[in-house]
Design an enzyme around this catalytic site. Sequence first.
Site, PDB file in Angstrom:
ATOM      1  N   ALA A  66       3.540  51.911 -18.190  1.00 54.28           N
ATOM      2  CA  ALA A  66       3.855  51.143 -19.387  1.00 54.28           C
ATOM      3  C   ALA A  66       5.263  51.530 -19.820  1.00 54.28           C
ATOM      4  O   ALA A  66       5.720  52.643 -19.548  1.00 54.28           O
ATOM      5  CB  ALA A  66       2.849  51.474 -20.479  1.00 54.28           C
ATOM      6  N   GLY A 109       0.249  52.988 -16.093  1.00 54.20           N
ATOM      7  CA  GLY A 109      -0.147  51.581 -16.068  1.00 54.20           C
ATOM      8  C   GLY A 109       0.192  50.905 -14.747  1.00 54.20           C
ATOM      9  O   GLY A 109      -0.424  49.891 -14.392  1.00 54.20           O
ATOM     10  N   GLU A 112      -2.706  51.709 -12.602  1.00 57.15           N
ATOM     11  CA  GLU A 112      -3.834  50.922 -13.120  1.00 57.15           C
ATOM     12  C   GLU A 112      -3.722  49.462 -12.690  1.00 57.15           C
ATOM     13  O   GLU A 112      -4.724  48.821 -12.350  1.00 57.15           O
ATOM     14  CB  GLU A 112      -3.888  51.048 -14.647  1.00 57.15           C
ATOM     15  CG  GLU A 112      -4.254  52.465 -15.069  1.00 57.15           C
ATOM     16  CD  GLU A 112      -4.172  52.698 -16.565  1.00 57.15           C
ATOM     17  OE1 GLU A 112      -5.008  53.452 -17.072  1.00 57.15           O
ATOM     18  OE2 GLU A 112      -3.274  52.141 -17.225  1.00 57.15           O
ATOM     19  N   GLU A 132       0.066  60.116 -17.821  1.00 59.70           N
ATOM     20  CA  GLU A 132       0.045  59.907 -19.273  1.00 59.70           C
ATOM     21  C   GLU A 132      -0.103  61.201 -20.062  1.00 59.70           C
ATOM     22  O   GLU A 132       0.484  61.372 -21.122  1.00 59.70           O
ATOM     23  CB  GLU A 132      -1.105  58.952 -19.655  1.00 59.70           C
ATOM     24  CG  GLU A 132      -0.906  57.506 -19.230  1.00 59.70           C
ATOM     25  CD  GLU A 132      -1.454  57.179 -17.848  1.00 59.70           C
ATOM     26  OE1 GLU A 132      -1.676  58.115 -17.046  1.00 59.70           O
ATOM     27  OE2 GLU A 132      -1.661  55.983 -17.572  1.00 59.70           O
TER      28      GLU A 132
HETATM   29  C1  HXC Z   1      10.369  53.112 -19.723  1.00 58.12           C
HETATM   30  C2  HXC Z   1      11.188  54.020 -17.798  1.00 58.12           C
HETATM   31  C3  HXC Z   1       9.868  54.364 -17.380  1.00 58.12           C
HETATM   32  C4  HXC Z   1       8.790  54.022 -18.250  1.00 58.12           C
HETATM   33  C5  HXC Z   1      11.259  55.022 -15.863  1.00 58.12           C
HETATM   34  N1  HXC Z   1      12.000  54.444 -16.825  1.00 58.12           N
HETATM   35  N2  HXC Z   1       9.957  54.984 -16.185  1.00 58.12           N
HETATM   36  N3  HXC Z   1      11.431  53.413 -18.951  1.00 58.12           N
HETATM   37  N4  HXC Z   1       9.106  53.411 -19.411  1.00 58.12           N
HETATM   38  N5  HXC Z   1       7.515  54.261 -17.946  1.00 58.12           N
HETATM   39  C6  HXC Z   1      13.468  54.296 -16.865  1.00 58.12           C
HETATM   40  C7  HXC Z   1      14.165  55.578 -17.236  1.00 58.12           C
HETATM   41  O1  HXC Z   1      14.190  55.762 -18.643  1.00 58.12           O
HETATM   42  C8  HXC Z   1      15.546  55.329 -16.672  1.00 58.12           C
HETATM   43  O2  HXC Z   1      16.266  54.461 -17.513  1.00 58.12           O
HETATM   44  C9  HXC Z   1      15.256  54.561 -15.394  1.00 58.12           C
HETATM   45  O3  HXC Z   1      13.940  54.008 -15.566  1.00 58.12           O
HETATM   46  C10 HXC Z   1      15.219  55.445 -14.160  1.00 58.12           C
HETATM   47  O4  HXC Z   1      14.330  56.512 -14.416  1.00 58.12           O
HETATM   48  P1  HXC Z   1      14.716  58.041 -14.195  1.00 58.12           P
HETATM   49  O5  HXC Z   1      13.756  58.852 -15.002  1.00 58.12           O
HETATM   50  O6  HXC Z   1      16.174  58.283 -14.433  1.00 58.12           O
HETATM   51  O7  HXC Z   1      14.426  58.193 -12.620  1.00 58.12           O
HETATM   52  P2  HXC Z   1      13.962  59.472 -11.820  1.00 58.12           P
HETATM   53  O8  HXC Z   1      14.673  60.684 -12.297  1.00 58.12           O
HETATM   54  O9  HXC Z   1      14.064  59.080 -10.399  1.00 58.12           O
HETATM   55  O10 HXC Z   1      12.418  59.690 -12.211  1.00 58.12           O
HETATM   56  C11 HXC Z   1      11.452  58.722 -11.861  1.00 58.12           C
HETATM   57  C12 HXC Z   1      10.119  58.966 -12.643  1.00 58.12           C
HETATM   58  C13 HXC Z   1      10.441  59.064 -14.154  1.00 58.12           C
HETATM   59  C14 HXC Z   1       9.494  60.277 -12.143  1.00 58.12           C
HETATM   60  C15 HXC Z   1       9.198  57.813 -12.318  1.00 58.12           C
HETATM   61  O11 HXC Z   1      11.223  57.896 -14.541  1.00 58.12           O
HETATM   62  C16 HXC Z   1       9.217  59.090 -15.015  1.00 58.12           C
HETATM   63  O12 HXC Z   1       8.566  60.116 -15.135  1.00 58.12           O
HETATM   64  N6  HXC Z   1       8.908  57.976 -15.688  1.00 58.12           N
HETATM   65  C17 HXC Z   1       7.814  57.898 -16.619  1.00 58.12           C
HETATM   66  C18 HXC Z   1       6.499  57.755 -15.891  1.00 58.12           C
HETATM   67  C19 HXC Z   1       5.323  57.708 -16.859  1.00 58.12           C
HETATM   68  O13 HXC Z   1       5.131  58.612 -17.676  1.00 58.12           O
HETATM   69  N7  HXC Z   1       4.523  56.630 -16.795  1.00 58.12           N
HETATM   70  C20 HXC Z   1       3.349  56.474 -17.625  1.00 58.12           C
HETATM   71  C21 HXC Z   1       3.726  55.751 -18.872  1.00 58.12           C
HETATM   72  S1  HXC Z   1       2.355  55.653 -20.021  1.00 58.12           S
HETATM   73  P3  HXC Z   1      17.586  54.967 -18.305  1.00 58.12           P
HETATM   74  O14 HXC Z   1      18.006  53.750 -19.070  1.00 58.12           O
HETATM   75  O15 HXC Z   1      17.143  56.088 -19.143  1.00 58.12           O
HETATM   76  O16 HXC Z   1      18.519  55.373 -17.220  1.00 58.12           O
HETATM   77  C22 HXC Z   1       1.377  54.463 -19.380  1.00 58.12           C
HETATM   78  C23 HXC Z   1       0.130  54.162 -20.198  1.00 58.12           C
HETATM   79  C24 HXC Z   1      -0.575  52.923 -19.684  1.00 58.12           C
HETATM   80  O17 HXC Z   1       1.604  53.888 -18.380  1.00 58.12           O
HETATM   81  C25 HXC Z   1      -1.577  52.500 -20.701  1.00 58.12           C
HETATM   82  C26 HXC Z   1      -1.983  51.044 -20.507  1.00 58.12           C
HETATM   83  C27 HXC Z   1      -2.622  50.449 -21.738  1.00 58.12           C
END
Ligand code: HXC
Length: 258
Positions: A66, A109, A112, A132
């Site tokens: 997400a 997500g 999922e 998450e």
């Molecule tokens: C918003 C995101 C994002 C996310 C990555 N980006 N994941 N933006 N939401 N989930 C953005 C970063 O901010 C960044 O933008 C760009 O994508 C590249 O990401 P980096 O972090 O610089 O890349 P990297 O160092 O290669 O790391 C990759 C990664 C990391 C390990 C995937 O991005 C990460 O941990 N992302 C979050 C993953 C996460 O927690 N997902 C779960 C979300 S909660 P900028 O502009 O800053 O350069 C969820 C709940 C679902 O999904 C519930 C459903 C109802």
Amino acid sequence: MAEQRPIVTEKQSDVAIVRITRPEVLNALNLATRKALAATFTELQDDPEVRCIVLTGDEKAFAAGADLKEMVDADAVEIAKRRTERYWQAIARTPQPVIAAVQGYALGGGLELAMICDIIVAGENAQLGQPEVRVGIMPGAGGTQRLTRAVGKFHAMRLCLTGRPISGREAYEIGLVSLVVPDDEVMATALKLASDIARLPPLAVTSIKEAILQGENASLDAGLALERKAFQLLFASEDRREGMNAFIEKRKPQFKGK
Ligand code: HXC
């Protein structure tokens, strides 16, 4: 500058390819993307030419979850009012088989979303996980439920409680994905599967999908009854007569979807 469309759909004969196109944020699923996915799948459901759908992202990410930037300032009421589950339901209700082609990150997500699909083809180095917990929340669209049904309690607990992702190879070993292939063969493999399925009699294909999905939520007896009824009903189809006659007459069947 206006953001480009969050998803792009392309048709290759009887297969539709739906691609998430937010590479600048690793295909993070913001509301616009989820709405577009729901609208697209709703439309594809009614397209009789589409026999199978491949859902994918790009080589870096299927979807990194997400969009956290859209969640950071939201309170519980706002999150509930978004009712994002309705967007996933539109995908889950698609009668045609949906194949997730996963390269790179399928997190939160994103995983999922892949698990709503019917078949998952993953690259060896894909990263699949439910991170998450690391940002103070928990899976909210199937990560504690579909994942547990797919891989069992102990792998699901490990993935959800540590937030640590696993590779496509490990995901295959624990039964989270259907196939694992070299990263650069993911799309070709998914498309080959899709075109193989697209050539099969669609009434049988959609009945199989329905029986497996409905049976998952039912007792064994109820699931077996549902399966038996669907099996019997297929004897009303022209395609099953054609399929059996073609076998006996040693020729290629011509399926019509009737
Ligand atoms: C918003 C995101 C994002 C996310 C990555 N980006 N994941 N933006 N939401 N989930 C953005 C970063 O901010 C960044 O933008 C760009 O994508 C590249 O990401 P980096 O972090 O610089 O890349 P990297 O160092 O290669 O790391 C990759 C990664 C990391 C390990 C995937 O991005 C990460 O941990 N992302 C979050 C993953 C996460 O927690 N997902 C779960 C979300 S909660 P900028 O502009 O800053 O350069 C969820 C709940 C679902 O999904 C519930 C459903 C109802």
